[in-house]
Design an enzyme around this catalytic site. Structure first.
Site, PDB file in Angstrom:
ATOM      1  N   HIS A   1    -106.305 -10.830  28.275  1.00  0.00           N
ATOM      2  CA  HIS A   1    -105.688 -10.564  27.072  1.00  0.00           C
ATOM      3  C   HIS A   1    -106.408  -9.864  26.016  1.00  0.00           C
ATOM      4  CE1 HIS A   1    -104.336 -11.878  22.988  1.00  0.00           C
ATOM      5  NE2 HIS A   1    -103.281 -11.343  23.375  1.00  0.00           N
TER       6      HIS A   1
ATOM      7  N   GLU B   1    -106.131  -6.296  26.917  1.00  0.00           N
ATOM      8  CA  GLU B   1    -104.840  -5.636  26.687  1.00  0.00           C
ATOM      9  C   GLU B   1    -105.052  -5.217  25.245  1.00  0.00           C
ATOM     10  OE1 GLU B   1    -101.155  -7.374  24.608  1.00  0.00           O
ATOM     11  OE2 GLU B   1    -101.570  -8.475  26.397  1.00  0.00           O
ATOM     12  N   HIS B   2    -105.622  -5.981  24.329  1.00  0.00           N
ATOM     13  CA  HIS B   2    -105.474  -5.386  22.960  1.00  0.00           C
ATOM     14  C   HIS B   2    -106.372  -4.117  22.894  1.00  0.00           C
ATOM     15  CE1 HIS B   2    -103.901  -8.503  20.168  1.00  0.00           C
ATOM     16  NE2 HIS B   2    -103.580  -9.058  21.275  1.00  0.00           N
TER      17      HIS B   2
ATOM     18  N   GLU C   1    -104.575 -14.409  16.493  1.00  0.00           N
ATOM     19  CA  GLU C   1    -103.494 -14.584  17.438  1.00  0.00           C
ATOM     20  C   GLU C   1    -103.646 -16.120  17.981  1.00  0.00           C
ATOM     21  OE1 GLU C   1    -101.055 -12.791  20.985  1.00  0.00           O
ATOM     22  OE2 GLU C   1    -102.860 -11.741  20.286  1.00  0.00           O
TER      23      GLU C   1
END
Length: 454
Positions: free
Chosen positions: A71, A74-75, A151
């Site tokens: 994840h 991905e950012h 997040e």
């Protein structure tokens, strides 16, 4: 029973037509040198196109010291490439009124762009540029570290999201599937740029990827754009194969997980191990889930909310992975009613395990699934997601009519047999999670403890 994967055996350099329907929709698959699979669905009535690059890498592929890397990466890929900085990426998408985003799950990551059909070349170029040419600079790693930590904080502020993570951890234990996709504050804070770049280089390989495109597009044009964008990367003779993963070794001891939070409601989730996505009974499980807690006419909604008024929100859900899965039921209620709610949830599960569902319930559930499937075809993003996930997960294509036929073939007896296996005691509820204003497990009502102990 595992499904076969005919797509993985298609020769490199070949193109196959997988479906051609009366309304002009055509689905094709090509396998390019290097192992990249390209699957497209031509939708003649559409004015849009959605491009998705699916990578068979998710949080289950991480080692504990890089938990959350998929994840985080991905950012990071959106922060700049050899050809564009982050601002240019955003400006080019906004200039055509498009959407460019990504998401990470337990077993895959997807980067997608939705644009007007005339802007397909830009969408293919942007998606491939971000995925293959990202810089992963140290300064960007530090910038995005703060964003990912925010997040995680947002997730922790949402009791329902936090409950889901707590439940998955309880039922799947220390296996990588049981860890949060986002990682933890500790793992993200301690992750070095070199570790992320190493994860990127090792995991983002063409044989693990599927490029899916749906909309008013032409398969030959998509291939031409992909070859132009990737050039020398499309070389070699790698055979497209699914990523190797060990079977899930999961401790099945019953667990009750509590996350203390000063909330106005108590949030509870009960569940049990279920089916992998390759199990042929997955269509039966979909019907069972829909009838159990998939809508306002479902058994749980009617019993918990309509008849007893114990909760505003109540539902069931299914998650299926390559080698395991789980079925869960959720309810949010006043803290002093948690014990009663847990007892009713268990009572409903026991009834369905013992008696199955009525013919009427099964018929409504199948209608709900059919309607959701067909209505989803109105959007090219949904079509892209459907063909991309099928290709990544199965290496095969099953059209809408074929899927509807599988759903329609499910009988009330099929559902009863599966429910008796999944929901029966002592193999029924194997894990529970609670988020609410309880300081210790001992503060939870006895009825909830009995549900787990039964």
């Amino acid at each position: 029973m595992a499904s076969k994967n005919p797509g993985f055996s298609q020769p490199v350099g070949s193109t196959r037509t997988l479906e051609s329907t009366a309304d002009g929709s055509v689905v094709k698959r090509s396998v390019l040198p290097g192992g990249l699979r390209v699957i497209t669905e031509h939708v003649p009535a559409s004015r849009s196109a959605t491009v998705g690059l699916w990578v068979g890498v998710g949080s289950r592929d991480e080692q504990p010291n890089v938990a959350g890397a998929a994840h985080y990466l991905e950012h990071l890929l959106f922060k700049g490439t050899r050809n564009r900085d982050a601002k240019q990426i955003a400006e080019e998408v906004d200039a055509v009124g498009g959407e460019f985003n990504a998401f990470t799950a337990k077993e895959h990551t997807c980067y997608y762009a939705q644009v007007l059909d005339s802007d397909l070349p830009l969408a293919v170029d942007l998606v491939t540029d971000v995925v293959f040419e990202a810089l992963c600079a140290d300064s960007d790693v530090d910038t995005e570290r703060s964003v990912v930590l925010e997040e995680i904080a947002m997730r922790d502020d949402d009791p329902e999201d936090l409950l889901h993570e707590t439940f998955v951890s309880a039922i799947l234990g220390e296996h990588p599937l049981g860890r949060p996709v986002l990682g933890t504050e500790e793992s993200i804070t301690g992750m070095a740029p070199a570790a992320l770049r190493g994860f990127y280089r090792r995991r983002y390989r063409l044989p693990r990827m599927v490029l899916a495109v749906a909309g008013n597009i032409d398969h030959t044009q998509v291939l031409r754009l992909v070859r132009k964008a990737l050039r020398d990367r499309l070389s070699g003779s790698d055979t497209p194969v699914p990523p190797r993963r060990g079977r899930a070794r999961i401790v099945t001891n019953r667990k009750l997980a509590l996350h203390t939070d000063d909330t106005e409601q108590a949030h509870v989730m009960l569940g049990m191990r279920a089916l992998s996505r390759h199990d042929e009974r997955r269509y039966t499980l979909s019907v069972l889930n829909a009838a159990l807690g998939g809508g306002m006419s479902s058994r749980l909604f009617q019993e918990v909310r309509e008849r007893r008024g114990l909760a505003y929100q109540v539902y069931s859900s299914v998650a299926s992975y390559a080698d395991t899965g789980h079925l869960a039921v959720y309810a949010g209620c006043q803290p002093d009613r948690l014990g009663e709610v847990a007892g009713v949830l268990r009572e409903v599960l026991d009834q369905v395990a013992r008696d199955g569902l009525t013919d009427a319930e099964v018929a409504r559930a199948k209608g709900q699934l059919r309607g959701g499937l067909v209505l989803g075809l109105e959007d090219t993003a949904s079509r892209m997601s459907r063909i991309g996930k099928q290709e990544l997960n199965y290496g095969d294509y099953l059209g809408v009519e074929g899927t509807v036929a599988r759903i329609d073939a499910v009988t009330a007896e099929d559902v009863r047999a599966l429910a008796s296996v999944l929901l029966r005691r002592p193999g029924g509820v194997s894990a529970a999670a609670v988020v609410g204003p309880y300081a210790h497990d001992d503060d939870l009502p006895d009825d909830l403890h009995e549900v787990i102990a039964s």
